[in-house]
Design a protein around this motif. Sequence first.
Motif: not given
Length: 558
Positions: A514-530
């Motif tokens: 939650q502390e991370l900027p949104l687009n960093v969150q997005q990158e993490i989420w897409s890494d996970y989804a991939k």
Amino acid sequence: MNTNGYKDEHARTIIHIDLDCFYAQVETLKRSELKNVPLGIQQKNIVVTSNYIAREFGIRKCMLLTEAMQLCPNLVLVNGEDLNDYRTMSYKVTALLQKYSEVVERLGLDENFVDVTKLVEEKLRSMNSSLGDQIQSVTNVFGSNEGYCQCGCEVRLKVGSLIAEEMRRLIYTQLGLTSCAGIAHNKLLAKIVCSKHKPNQQSMIYPDNALELMLSLNNVESIPGIGKATADLLQNIGIRTIEDLQNAELIELKKLFDIDKAKFLQNLSYGIDNSQVKKSGKPSSIGLEDSCRLICAEKEVKEKLRELLKRLLLLVEADGRLPRTIKLTVRKFDKLTKMSRRETKQSNINSHFFTSGCVAEMNPNNIEKILMILMNMFRKLVKVHKPFHITLLGISFVKFNERPSYRNSIASFLRKDLEVQSIINIENLISNESSPESRNQSPSSCRESSDPESEPTPKRSKLAIFKRNRNFFEYDTCESPSKLRVQDLQLTSEKRENIQNIKCPPSVDESVFQELPLNVQQEIWSDYAKSEIDSASCANKPKKMKTGNSILNYLVQK
Ligand code: TTP
Ligand code: MG
């Protein structure tokens, strides 16, 4: 058309700016007590320049110290071997001139050519052209011809001289330096005419007087663009004066030079120079050299090189690029023939040595490795098992890589932001006379003020380690107002529609996420989804998250 049939265009307006007794002025700005005394700037046993008070005693540039002291026993000497302050001031001057035109060419540390053709046109459009004759400036006008050219160059040059006046005034009010200017339709004439009235004056030449100006020079070597080697070649075929060169048969010149160079040289003798003002970028090489008393031992060579290298690395740090080729220069003295000869050798070098971007942070082993490369080159240039005598050592970096821009990565928008920040700082420099250090605010200097690692943290959190490894900067600790803008931009234009879909992967600490900027969150989420998709497609293998080198890797709870 000129008498030799070569075409001469007058369409451009070029200003040449040359600072007065440059090193002496810089030293005087640092120490006002030097203002009214005869001042010489010393490098080794030579007075490289002096202020105009000293020049009245007959002191000339590059005079031997002993001779200078005889002419002016009260000469105050300041050591000018460290060029840092001169270089800094030099770039400030260029930055001021770039306000007038984007086409500014640096020549040495204290000269600049500025192509103001566009600016002159703009000014002329905004004024009634019949006012041209009424333009008054403090400019000295060279030559006896009035100038009645049909192409309108006279009025353009007059406007150019008003611009030159303004430039010089700005350099004085902002930086405290006086300068001279030459105004002409080409670089050659602008530079020559600039030197006609010194110090703190400006001179202009109309095209009609070009021949007269050229004939005022003593010999071909006085033509900018003709160096000693070319002058010697010309002298071999009996060409010494400007008139000799004007009257030379092209066929004779072609025996020494290719046709383009032959024509170019003869053109110069008529004051014709179609070369463009080249916008100066970063220098093609960064180097230092030092002439020394005879060095005869390898150990001494290494020490000298170490000293030079340390100074050079500071220049490389300020430049910001990553060197990839290093060049060693040696001057060998032959005791038998009493002759000296310069030789150079170059070698590729690993750019990674310099990635810290800061000399203080550079791994000392890397400095030793560079020294080893230098010593290897030295041994190829000099037969060290026999007696040798070295009188000069030099190191330069001649090829560079730009620092990686981290395109398409998280660091990318942070890096772009730094670029924006540095532009803001240039503007500050111009209006506030702030130091060039702040102008060149590099990623490393911003890192110092914003790196969470500089806070006294007893234990590094995963988040801190991630931030450090990803060149992370806290937004609220950087001052650039553009930061938020860049961040907003990224979120609004590219990512908004995906935001709703972003979730914290089950393996990641939610509070960190939650502390991370949104687009960093997005990158993490897409890494996970991939990684989930990849795992599903390898159903036979045991399920394991493939995070590789991704941000996710830093954050998964192990
Ligand atoms: P110049 O412009 O030639 O000299 P200057 O600015 O001192 O004096 P002037 O008023 O005549 O323009 O050179 C700029 C600086 O470069 C000068 O201050 C000292 C340095 N320099 C050297 O280091 N070696 C040299 O051989 C010369 C000519 C200058
Ligand atoms: Mg000068």
